[in-house]
Design a protein around this motif. Structure first.
Motif, mmCIF file in Angstrom:
data_model
loop_
_atom_site.group_PDB
_atom_site.id
_atom_site.type_symbol
_atom_site.label_atom_id
_atom_site.label_comp_id
_atom_site.label_asym_id
_atom_site.label_seq_id
_atom_site.Cartn_x
_atom_site.Cartn_y
_atom_site.Cartn_z
ATOM 1 N N LEU A 47 0.851 -1.187 0.000
ATOM 2 C CA LEU A 47 0.000 0.000 0.000
ATOM 3 C C LEU A 47 0.885 1.235 0.000
ATOM 4 O O LEU A 47 1.858 1.312 0.741
ATOM 5 C CB LEU A 47 -0.905 0.009 1.240
ATOM 6 N N GLY A 48 0.553 2.207 -0.851
ATOM 7 C CA GLY A 48 1.292 3.458 -0.909
ATOM 8 C C GLY A 48 2.311 3.476 -2.021
ATOM 9 O O GLY A 48 3.118 2.555 -2.168
ATOM 10 N N TYR A 49 2.252 4.550 -2.841
ATOM 11 C CA TYR A 49 3.191 4.695 -3.949
ATOM 12 C C TYR A 49 4.347 5.631 -3.615
ATOM 13 O O TYR A 49 5.460 5.442 -4.092
ATOM 14 C CB TYR A 49 2.452 5.222 -5.185
ATOM 15 N N GLY A 50 4.101 6.658 -2.803
ATOM 16 C CA GLY A 50 5.148 7.598 -2.445
ATOM 17 C C GLY A 50 5.528 8.519 -3.587
ATOM 18 O O GLY A 50 4.951 8.491 -4.677
ATOM 19 N N VAL A 51 6.513 9.383 -3.340
ATOM 20 C CA VAL A 51 7.036 10.307 -4.346
ATOM 21 C C VAL A 51 8.551 10.304 -4.253
ATOM 22 O O VAL A 51 9.138 9.616 -3.419
ATOM 23 C CB VAL A 51 6.490 11.741 -4.145
ATOM 24 N N SER A 52 9.200 11.064 -5.107
ATOM 25 C CA SER A 52 10.636 11.258 -5.097
ATOM 26 C C SER A 52 11.368 9.971 -5.470
ATOM 27 O O SER A 52 10.792 9.056 -6.060
ATOM 28 C CB SER A 52 11.091 11.783 -3.725
ATOM 29 N N ARG B 181 11.238 0.161 7.644
ATOM 30 C CA ARG B 181 11.300 1.576 7.251
ATOM 31 C C ARG B 181 10.551 1.832 5.953
ATOM 32 O O ARG B 181 10.992 2.602 5.101
ATOM 33 C CB ARG B 181 12.765 2.038 7.127
ATOM 34 N N MET B 182 9.388 1.182 5.810
ATOM 35 C CA MET B 182 8.583 1.360 4.602
ATOM 36 C C MET B 182 7.123 1.624 4.952
ATOM 37 O O MET B 182 6.210 1.305 4.194
ATOM 38 C CB MET B 182 8.681 0.122 3.708
ATOM 39 N N GLY B 183 6.890 2.205 6.115
ATOM 40 C CA GLY B 183 5.531 2.466 6.547
ATOM 41 C C GLY B 183 4.833 3.515 5.683
ATOM 42 O O GLY B 183 5.475 4.357 5.043
ATOM 43 N N PHE B 184 3.520 3.466 5.693
ATOM 44 C CA PHE B 184 2.709 4.404 4.908
ATOM 45 C C PHE B 184 1.432 4.691 5.672
ATOM 46 O O PHE B 184 0.782 3.781 6.211
ATOM 47 C CB PHE B 184 2.376 3.794 3.539
ATOM 48 N N GLU B 185 1.061 5.976 5.739
ATOM 49 C CA GLU B 185 -0.165 6.399 6.410
ATOM 50 C C GLU B 185 -0.819 7.486 5.582
ATOM 51 O O GLU B 185 -0.149 8.412 5.102
ATOM 52 C CB GLU B 185 0.144 6.915 7.809
ATOM 53 N N ALA C 54 4.993 8.829 4.084
ATOM 54 C CA ALA C 54 5.599 7.634 3.511
ATOM 55 C C ALA C 54 7.064 7.568 3.896
ATOM 56 O O ALA C 54 7.734 8.596 3.999
ATOM 57 C CB ALA C 54 5.451 7.632 1.985
ATOM 58 N N SER C 55 7.563 6.361 4.079
ATOM 59 C CA SER C 55 8.974 6.144 4.368
ATOM 60 C C SER C 55 9.619 5.425 3.194
ATOM 61 O O SER C 55 9.047 4.484 2.643
ATOM 62 C CB SER C 55 9.149 5.316 5.645
ATOM 63 N N TYR C 56 10.821 5.875 2.843
ATOM 64 C CA TYR C 56 11.555 5.351 1.708
ATOM 65 C C TYR C 56 12.767 4.581 2.233
ATOM 66 O O TYR C 56 13.699 5.180 2.775
ATOM 67 C CB TYR C 56 11.965 6.523 0.813
ATOM 68 N N PRO C 57 12.798 3.234 2.107
ATOM 69 C CA PRO C 57 13.879 2.447 2.711
ATOM 70 C C PRO C 57 15.101 2.268 1.831
ATOM 71 O O PRO C 57 16.067 1.648 2.249
ATOM 72 C CB PRO C 57 13.199 1.100 2.949
ATOM 73 N N GLY D 88 14.474 8.156 5.377
ATOM 74 C CA GLY D 88 13.960 8.645 4.099
ATOM 75 C C GLY D 88 12.457 8.856 4.199
ATOM 76 O O GLY D 88 11.672 8.023 3.722
ATOM 77 N N ASP D 89 12.052 9.954 4.785
ATOM 78 C CA ASP D 89 10.639 10.193 5.097
ATOM 79 C C ASP D 89 10.046 11.275 4.208
ATOM 80 O O ASP D 89 10.742 12.209 3.786
ATOM 81 C CB ASP D 89 10.484 10.587 6.568
ATOM 82 N N GLN D 90 8.736 11.155 3.973
ATOM 83 C CA GLN D 90 8.028 12.085 3.100
ATOM 84 C C GLN D 90 6.712 12.488 3.760
ATOM 85 O O GLN D 90 5.992 11.633 4.296
ATOM 86 C CB GLN D 90 7.743 11.424 1.742
ATOM 87 N N TRP D 91 6.414 13.785 3.717
ATOM 88 C CA TRP D 91 5.147 14.307 4.218
ATOM 89 C C TRP D 91 4.503 15.088 3.067
ATOM 90 O O TRP D 91 4.981 16.167 2.687
ATOM 91 C CB TRP D 91 5.378 15.215 5.419
ATOM 92 N N ILE D 92 3.426 14.556 2.528
ATOM 93 C CA ILE D 92 2.859 15.095 1.293
ATOM 94 C C ILE D 92 1.389 15.437 1.500
ATOM 95 O O ILE D 92 0.611 14.617 2.017
ATOM 96 C CB ILE D 92 2.977 14.083 0.131
ATOM 97 N N THR D 93 0.996 16.630 1.078
ATOM 98 C CA THR D 93 -0.415 17.021 1.051
ATOM 99 C C THR D 93 -0.766 17.439 -0.369
ATOM 100 O O THR D 93 -0.078 18.265 -0.971
ATOM 101 C CB THR D 93 -0.686 18.202 2.005
ATOM 102 N N ARG D 94 -1.831 16.826 -0.905
ATOM 103 C CA ARG D 94 -2.332 17.191 -2.228
ATOM 104 C C ARG D 94 -3.808 17.543 -2.124
ATOM 105 O O ARG D 94 -4.561 16.929 -1.353
ATOM 106 C CB ARG D 94 -2.178 16.048 -3.233
ATOM 107 N N GLY D 95 -4.222 18.538 -2.898
ATOM 108 C CA GLY D 95 -5.614 18.948 -2.871
ATOM 109 C C GLY D 95 -6.128 19.348 -4.240
ATOM 110 O O GLY D 95 -5.354 19.723 -5.134
ATOM 111 N N VAL D 96 -7.435 19.243 -4.401
ATOM 112 C CA VAL D 96 -8.121 19.645 -5.627
ATOM 113 C C VAL D 96 -9.404 20.357 -5.224
ATOM 114 O O VAL D 96 -10.170 19.847 -4.390
ATOM 115 C CB VAL D 96 -8.474 18.441 -6.514
ATOM 116 N N VAL D 97 -9.665 21.537 -5.793
ATOM 117 C CA VAL D 97 -10.948 22.215 -5.617
ATOM 118 C C VAL D 97 -11.431 22.659 -6.990
ATOM 119 O O VAL D 97 -10.629 23.007 -7.865
ATOM 120 C CB VAL D 97 -10.835 23.430 -4.663
ATOM 121 N N SER D 98 -12.739 22.637 -7.189
ATOM 122 C CA SER D 98 -13.286 23.075 -8.475
ATOM 123 C C SER D 98 -14.726 23.510 -8.299
ATOM 124 O O SER D 98 -15.400 23.148 -7.328
ATOM 125 C CB SER D 98 -13.197 21.959 -9.522
#
Length: 636
Positions: free
Chosen positions: A100-105, A231-235, A264-267, A277-287
């Motif tokens: 579960l989780g694709y991550g970025v970078s 070190r590959m957790g995802f929330e 997400a954690s990148y191992p 190797g940690d990532q904190w990502i927020t994405r949003g869409v409004v229309s």
């Protein structure tokens, strides 16, 4: 490198997928073949919006479009639409690295590849209700944002769609059409809960209301997992809101918003492990949109914004020496879109539209200790503002009951790279009420991204757009409960952006061709099967584009039971190209079962990679063996 343990099992798997797909063409029951003189209205039309903006019967469009309805999207209880889309669309591949989780970078998965044209390079576009979704710095989709909770259906247009959607749609588009409540007044709530392997939890609650002219959809979700490697957790947590109002019989309006945040954690790869190797990502869409629907004309005016905030710790190979800075980026793609489609005379449909986009991206580093922005050398930080304005027209004419001609043209002006003309043309021949032959020629293009032009040492401010031409011939045929299709395509492209001598330049080329087959058979009220296959040849191979992808699925419904099973074979998948290319071949068996305890309460169980195969999609990231999820769905 091949990680499939038994060559006999490998051959048996691919033979089963291919042979069953071929056999389906010969086993359609004769009593399901309708009389050639049957009325056209006896075959239910498949209406799509992606190929022409307004709702239209796909049998009159020259392009190839696959539609995946909500029933199919939810039957395997997947929180993301992408695993189901990958199964159902020939020629489309989605990379993965975990449960579960694709991550970025660096090391991320979730790359969407269509016929060797990759979304990771921004060459394939994801849309939500026709609005483009991609990172304003790097230009690629953010795959963890595309959740099943928001989707009424997914429409995938294979081949360039730049006439309607502009840059980044050169390889095709994946359009998520968002949910609307039932037509009749009422309130409906659904709760979805699941748990399984590696501490994985998925949860979702959705409430829909339709009362008079007002409608609403409100959803919230929470997902988390430890995944199968340290070190590959995802929330992830987020929500979706859509409010609609019917102003009159012919006019309606809606506003919607979707926000998701994930950690997400990148191992690192198995051979080069990383720590922190940690990532904190927020994405949003409004229309917001105002739509009109008349007998001979329909259209919409909409405004939208797709935005993100990213904080990334690149990680360290030595946990005793942690990094001292965070990479941060902010981006936003804000736009206005207007189109109107009208029937000017018998058999005609003209669609005209105007798009404006303001694309903003900023990338920079901050100190972990003080939080201040760091002054980094060598173009490691930057800010970019780009504007794009375009006008387009698509003209479709039924010459006779058996013949449709289509032509489209877009003029697109980018504030940095200049003006691009984008034509397309196609023809549809219907020799019978239940079948159509389509031919299509179309151009696609992609403007360079902020990263390619301004960020990091390879950047080059003189880059020009990438361009491809796609030539396609397809056949579709429906025989009662059985349908099948086949298409061949040839893609030729130049000006591809590559890094040569430490600088990005327009020097690459694309020459791909292939064949895609698909078939579906409703055997009875209880049984149905479907299969699809894609064969791809690339003169210049790229990562994550398999030479062959085949899928065979079966659905069984009886009283309270629903059973779904799918067998997928991936062959000749490049995990590395260049001087030391590596390939993978693997066969995956997935299945899900649900049992309705009452009218609104059901239990479900899902198993993936039930053959427990050892394989990689991203090099250095072995995928988990057999995994299981179980849960409950409650509707009231």
């Amino acid at each position: 490198m091949i990680r499939f343990h038994s060559s006999r099992r490998l051959l048996a798997c691919v033979a089963l997928v291919v042979a069953t797909g071929i056999a389906m063409a010969d086993t359609a029951p004769k009593d399901t073949i309708p009389n050639r003189k049957a009325k056209a209205e006896e075959a239910l039309p498949e209406v799509v919006v992606t190929g022409t903006r307004n709702a239209v019967d796909v049998r009159h469009l020259p392009m190839t479009v696959t539609v995946i309805g909500r029933e199919k999207l939810v039957e395997q209880n997947q929180p993301s639409v992408l695993p189901t889309v990958m199964q159902q669309v020939p020629g489309l591949m989605v990379t993965s690295r975990s449960m579960l989780g694709y991550g970025v970078s660096t090391g991320a998965a979730g790359g969407i590849n269509m016929r060797g044209i990759t979304g990771g390079a921004g060459q394939l576009m994801v849309l939500i209700d026709g609005h483009p979704q991609y990172n304003g710095v790097y230009g690629h989709p953010i795959s963890d944002s595309y959740q099943t909770l928001m989707a009424e259906r997914v429409e995938v247009l294979r081949g360039p769609a730049s006439v309607l959607y502009g840059s980044n749609a050169m390889g095709g588009v994946l359009n998520i059409v968002t949910r609307r409540p039932a037509a009749s007044d009422g309130i409906a709530t659904n709760v979805h809960l699941g748990a399984g392997s590696y501490g994985t939890i998925q949860s979702e609650i959705t409430n829909q209301i339709h009362k008079g002219r007002f409608s609403s959809t409100v959803s919230a979700q929470y997902n988390r997992t430890d995944n199968h490697r340290p070190r590959m957790g995802f929330e992830q947590y987020g929500g979706y809101l859509k409010l609609g109002y019917d102003i009159s019989t012919h006019w309606n309006a809606y506003v919607d918003a979707d926000v998701t945040h994930f950690n997400a954690s990148y191992p690192g790869s198995v051979s080069s492990p990383l720590y922190d190797g940690d990532q904190w990502i927020t994405r949003g869409v409004v229309s917001a949109a105002l739509e009109n629907h008349y007998q001979h004309t329909s259209g919409a005016l909409s405004v939208y914004s797709n935005f993100g905030r990213h904080k990334i710790d690149d990680g360290t190979s030595n946990p005793e020496q942690p990094t001292q800075r965070f990479f941060r980026s902010k981006d936003a793609l804000t736009g206005v879109s207007w189109y109107q489609s009208a029937q000017l005379f018998e058999g005609n449909r003209l669609t005209v539209g105007v798009d404006y986009q303001h694309i903003y991206g900023r990338a920079y580093y901050t100190s972990k200790q003080t939080g201040e922005v760091l002054d980094t050398p060598n173009k490691q930080s930057g800010r970019s503002y780009r504007n794009e304005i375009a006008a387009y027209a698509d003209f479709r004419q039924d010459i006779a009951a058996w013949l449709t001609l289509d032509a489209g043209l877009r003029i697109d002006h980018h504030s940095v790279t200049g003006t691009e003309w984008v034509p397309q043309g196609g023809v549809v021949v219907r020799p019978m009420d239940t079948g159509e032959l389509k031919a299509m020629v179309s151009k696609g293009f992609r403007n360079p991204t902020m990263r390619e032009m301004y960020l990091y040492p390879p950047s080059n401010e003189d880059l020009q757009p990438e361009r491809i031409w796609n030539y396609e011939l397809s056949w579709r045929h429906r025989l009662g409960g059985f349908s099948y299709g086949a298409n061949v395509y040839y893609i030729k492209g130049d000006n591809m952006i590559q890094t040569v001598n430490r600088q990005n330049v327009n020097t690459g080329a694309i020459e791909n061709y292939g064949v895609e087959l698909e078939a579906a058979w409703r055997i009875s009220s209880h049984w149905s099967v479907n299969t699809n296959h894609g064969v791809l040849h690339m003169e210049n191979p790229v990562v994550a584009a398999p030479a062959y992808k085949g899928f065979l699925g079966a659905d069984y419904r009886q009283n309270r039971w629903t059973v779904n099973a799918g067998l997928q074979y991936i062959g000749g998948l490049y995990t590395a190209v260049g001087e030391n290319p590596e390939k993978e071949n693997f066969c995956l068996l997935n299945a899900s079962v649900s049992y309705a305890l009452t009218g609104g309460l059901s239990l479900w169980l899902r198993g993936e990679n039930l053959l427990a195969q050892s394989y990689e999609i991203n090099r250095g990231y072995p995928m988990p063996r057999a995994t299981f999820m179980a849960g409950v769905n409650w509707s009231f």
